[in-house]
Design a protein around this motif. Structure first.
Motif, PDB file in Angstrom:
ATOM      1  N   SER A  51       1.000  -1.337   0.028  1.00 17.08           N
ATOM      2  CA  SER A  51      -0.102   0.133  -0.022  1.00 17.08           C
ATOM      3  C   SER A  51       0.970   1.305   0.019  1.00 17.08           C
ATOM      4  CB  SER A  51      -0.812  -0.072   1.298  1.00 17.08           C
ATOM      5  OG  SER A  51      -1.714  -1.146   1.144  1.00 17.08           O
ATOM      6  N   ASP A  54       1.739   1.684  -3.582  1.00 13.90           N
ATOM      7  CA  ASP A  54       0.520   2.336  -4.319  1.00 13.90           C
ATOM      8  C   ASP A  54       0.404   3.794  -4.073  1.00 13.90           C
ATOM      9  OD1 ASP A  54       0.044  -0.138  -5.245  1.00 13.90           O
ATOM     10  OD2 ASP A  54      -1.836  -0.555  -3.714  1.00 13.90           O
ATOM     11  N   HIS A  57       3.026   5.413  -5.835  1.00 11.39           N
ATOM     12  CA  HIS A  57       2.512   5.371  -7.282  1.00 11.39           C
ATOM     13  C   HIS A  57       1.519   6.491  -7.740  1.00 11.39           C
ATOM     14  CE1 HIS A  57       0.971   2.403 -10.642  1.00 11.39           C
ATOM     15  NE2 HIS A  57       0.614   3.666 -11.138  1.00 11.39           N
ATOM     16  N   LEU A  58       0.468   6.425  -6.945  1.00 11.73           N
ATOM     17  CA  LEU A  58      -0.589   7.652  -7.237  1.00 11.73           C
ATOM     18  C   LEU A  58      -0.358   8.745  -6.993  1.00 11.73           C
ATOM     19  CD1 LEU A  58      -3.312   5.092  -5.970  1.00 11.73           C
ATOM     20  CD2 LEU A  58      -2.884   5.335  -8.432  1.00 11.73           C
ATOM     21  N   GLN A 168      -5.036  -5.473  -3.108  1.00  9.52           N
ATOM     22  CA  GLN A 168      -4.259  -4.415  -3.504  1.00  9.52           C
ATOM     23  C   GLN A 168      -4.539  -4.078  -5.094  1.00  9.52           C
ATOM     24  OE1 GLN A 168      -0.575  -6.412  -2.268  1.00  9.52           O
ATOM     25  NE2 GLN A 168      -0.398  -5.028  -0.470  1.00  9.52           N
ATOM     26  N   ILE A 172      -5.175  -0.408  -6.806  1.00  5.92           N
ATOM     27  CA  ILE A 172      -4.310   0.376  -7.848  1.00  5.92           C
ATOM     28  C   ILE A 172      -5.210   0.397  -9.124  1.00  5.92           C
ATOM     29  CG2 ILE A 172      -3.162  -1.715  -9.037  1.00  5.92           C
ATOM     30  CD1 ILE A 172      -1.554   1.781  -8.109  1.00  5.92           C
ATOM     31  N   HIS A 176      -5.934   4.302 -10.681  1.00  4.23           N
ATOM     32  CA  HIS A 176      -5.864   4.681 -12.044  1.00  4.23           C
ATOM     33  C   HIS A 176      -7.211   5.353 -12.489  1.00  4.23           C
ATOM     34  CE1 HIS A 176      -2.077   1.942 -12.642  1.00  4.23           C
ATOM     35  NE2 HIS A 176      -1.723   2.979 -12.297  1.00  4.23           N
TER      36      HIS A 176
END
Length: 190
Positions: A51, A54, A57-58, A168, A172, A176
């Motif tokens: 997480s 994530d 990433h986000l 998970q 994601i 997105h």
């Protein structure tokens, strides 16, 4: 086909097929994020392990880009600054790793997204509590029934699974989708 591969793909598809039921929550979360960004506010993210990845990433998708070239958006992953994190862990304990940052960086109207597959990660719960005190919008990307986090957030997106990997994967995917909705809502698509 190897039975392990088949099992994972079948389970992934089964959980993925339930995401459409979460469309109203996803839409509300996107609208909250769009409004915050239009108001010059920041979207903060936090989580542990996968997480945490994530969250980084986000945040990167918003600061960098998702689909095409556009202006950078205000977004920060609270698990990305190793000096700050190790300082807080050393001086206050791991359970305060995110709440201390929210206390110092967060402002009314900002958004905090807590990502926790169990909904019970104490450091995420503490961050959500501080964010609520600061009148930030709190979002939970959760699983396993939502856990304690579901009662601490303005909006909970709970994945209908007890398998961490599937949760998970859906987080994601939803992340997105949120990025796409944000770019569309802010009319930033190239």
């Amino acid at each position: 086909m190897n039975e392990i591969i088949k099992k994972h793909l079948e389970e992934h598809q089964a959980v993925l097929s339930t995401l459409e039921l979460l469309a109203p929550q996803i839409d509300r979360v996107a609208n909250n994020m769009i409004q915050a960004l239009q108001d010059g506010k920041t979207i903060f993210w936090c989580g542990n392990g996968g997480s945490a990845s994530d969250a980084q990433h986000l945040a990167g998708e918003l600061v960098g880009r998702f689909v095409g070239d556009r202006k950078a958006l205000k977004s920060i992953s609270l698990n990305a600054d190793s000096a700050v994190m190790t300082c807080i862990v050393n001086d206050y304990g791991y359970e305060h790793i995110f709440s201390r940052q929210v206390e110092g960086l967060g402002s009314e109207g900002d958004v905090l997204v807590g990502i926790t597959t169990s909904g019970n990660s104490q450091n995420v719960l503490n961050a959500l509590a501080v964010a609520n005190q600061k009148q930030m919008t709190t979002i939970g990307l959760l699983g396993k029934g939502g856990g304690k986090a579901s009662s601490l957030v303005s909006e909970a997106i709970v994945i209908n699974s007890n398998t961490t990997a599937r949760i998970q994967e859906m987080h994601i995917t939803i992340g997105h989708i949120l990025c796409d909705l944000i770019e569309e809502g802010l009319q930033l698509k190239a």
